[in-house]
Write an enzyme that holds these catalytic residues in place. Structure first.
Site, PDB file in Angstrom:
ATOM      1  N   ARG A  66       2.922  -6.142  -2.693  1.00 18.77           N
ATOM      2  CA  ARG A  66       4.212  -6.082  -3.417  1.00 18.77           C
ATOM      3  C   ARG A  66       5.384  -6.500  -2.550  1.00 18.77           C
ATOM      4  O   ARG A  66       6.416  -6.933  -3.070  1.00 18.77           O
ATOM      5  CB  ARG A  66       4.399  -4.686  -4.020  1.00 18.77           C
ATOM      6  N   GLU A 103      -0.324   6.961   2.681  1.00 17.88           N
ATOM      7  CA  GLU A 103      -0.168   8.237   1.960  1.00 17.88           C
ATOM      8  C   GLU A 103      -1.529   8.620   1.361  1.00 17.88           C
ATOM      9  O   GLU A 103      -1.888   9.787   1.297  1.00 17.88           O
ATOM     10  CB  GLU A 103       0.879   8.060   0.855  1.00 17.88           C
TER      11      GLU A 103
HETATM   12  P1  AMP Z   1       3.619   4.222   3.381  1.00 20.41           P
HETATM   13  O1  AMP Z   1       2.867   3.425   4.395  1.00 20.41           O
HETATM   14  O2  AMP Z   1       3.097   5.625   3.271  1.00 20.41           O
HETATM   15  O3  AMP Z   1       5.109   4.175   3.588  1.00 20.41           O
HETATM   16  O4  AMP Z   1       3.294   3.591   1.973  1.00 20.41           O
HETATM   17  C1  AMP Z   1       3.980   2.490   1.541  1.00 20.41           C
HETATM   18  C2  AMP Z   1       3.126   1.569   0.725  1.00 20.41           C
HETATM   19  O5  AMP Z   1       2.214   2.239  -0.153  1.00 20.41           O
HETATM   20  C3  AMP Z   1       4.069   0.756  -0.099  1.00 20.41           C
HETATM   21  O6  AMP Z   1       3.815  -0.594   0.202  1.00 20.41           O
HETATM   22  C4  AMP Z   1       3.749   1.106  -1.536  1.00 20.41           C
HETATM   23  O7  AMP Z   1       3.411  -0.081  -2.181  1.00 20.41           O
HETATM   24  C5  AMP Z   1       2.557   2.060  -1.509  1.00 20.41           C
HETATM   25  N1  AMP Z   1       2.847   3.414  -2.046  1.00 20.41           N
HETATM   26  C6  AMP Z   1       2.767   4.574  -1.357  1.00 20.41           C
HETATM   27  N2  AMP Z   1       3.081   5.627  -2.112  1.00 20.41           N
HETATM   28  C7  AMP Z   1       3.398   5.151  -3.317  1.00 20.41           C
HETATM   29  C8  AMP Z   1       3.851   5.751  -4.539  1.00 20.41           C
HETATM   30  N3  AMP Z   1       4.017   7.077  -4.665  1.00 20.41           N
HETATM   31  N4  AMP Z   1       4.105   4.930  -5.587  1.00 20.41           N
HETATM   32  C9  AMP Z   1       3.945   3.593  -5.469  1.00 20.41           C
HETATM   33  N5  AMP Z   1       3.526   2.962  -4.359  1.00 20.41           N
HETATM   34  C10 AMP Z   1       3.254   3.723  -3.285  1.00 20.41           C
END
Ligand code: AMP
Length: 183
Positions: A66, A103
């Protein structure tokens, strides 16, 4: 640069929340509805491009998948290059890569070091920051390749997960268009 047609609050109302995806307990903030709206994608890109321009971006880096949507559009808007930060095994050259925690689950990112100039000012763009693991891994890779990384832009921040704070601790200024409470 033209004034964006929609405010960040307007854009927030275009994001769809899908409960329990991809796992129970996750509130998935879905940008499909935002980018599918006539003015949603352009206005999001306009806001991000203003911030990247103010930060002196010489190149934009976006994470698969994305981050490609928003990052490439910001690069076009500013007339600068785009660095794809890719999932493993996709780039046809020798890469540098790093494993990182999500996450939900773990993943790996790779870049072509030849796409990055020494001391080039590269701004990270992605759809969402949650724990910050993806963006921290990206900043680490870009810096390893010689770039200056002091700004990261996201459409959505989930502040309760602390990602923006982790990036700031790593010397990366974080700006986002909207926040959602919780995870
Ligand atoms: P992080 O590495 O934990 O900051 O996760 C970021 C990536 O995971 C982003 O590129 C988002 O596309 C995806 N992502 C994580 N959590 C969510 C969420 N609650 N809703 C949508 N996309 C998420």
């Amino acid at each position: 640069m033209t004034t964006p047609a929609l405010s960040p609050d307007d854009l927030k109302s275009l994001v769809r929340t899908v409960p329990d995806f991809p796992e129970h307990g996750i509130q998935f903030r879905d940008i499909t509805t935002l980018i599918g709206h006539d003015e949603g994608l352009k206005a999001s890109v306009d806001h991000l491009a203003r911030l990247a321009e103010a930060g002196g971006a010489q190149k934009i880096a976006g994470m698969e998948a994305r981050g490609f949507i928003f990052g490439a559009a910001v690069a076009v808007q500013l007339g600068i290059g785009f660095v794809p930060v890719r999932k493993p095994g996709k780039l046809p050259v020798e890469t540098i890569g790093t494993d990182y925690a999500l996450e939900y689950g773990t993943d790996r990112l790779e870049v072509d070091p030849g796409a990055i100039g020494e001391m080039e000012d590269i701004v990270i763009v992605d759809d969402l920051i949650a724990t910050g693991g993806t963006a921290l891994a990206t900043a680490h890779l870009l810096r390893q390749a010689g770039a200056i990384v002091d700004q990261a832009l996201f459409v959505i921040d989930l502040p309760d997960l602390g990602g923006a704070d982790r990036l700031r601790d790593a010397g990366v200024e974080v700006q986002t268009l909207m926040q959602f409470e919780g995870d």
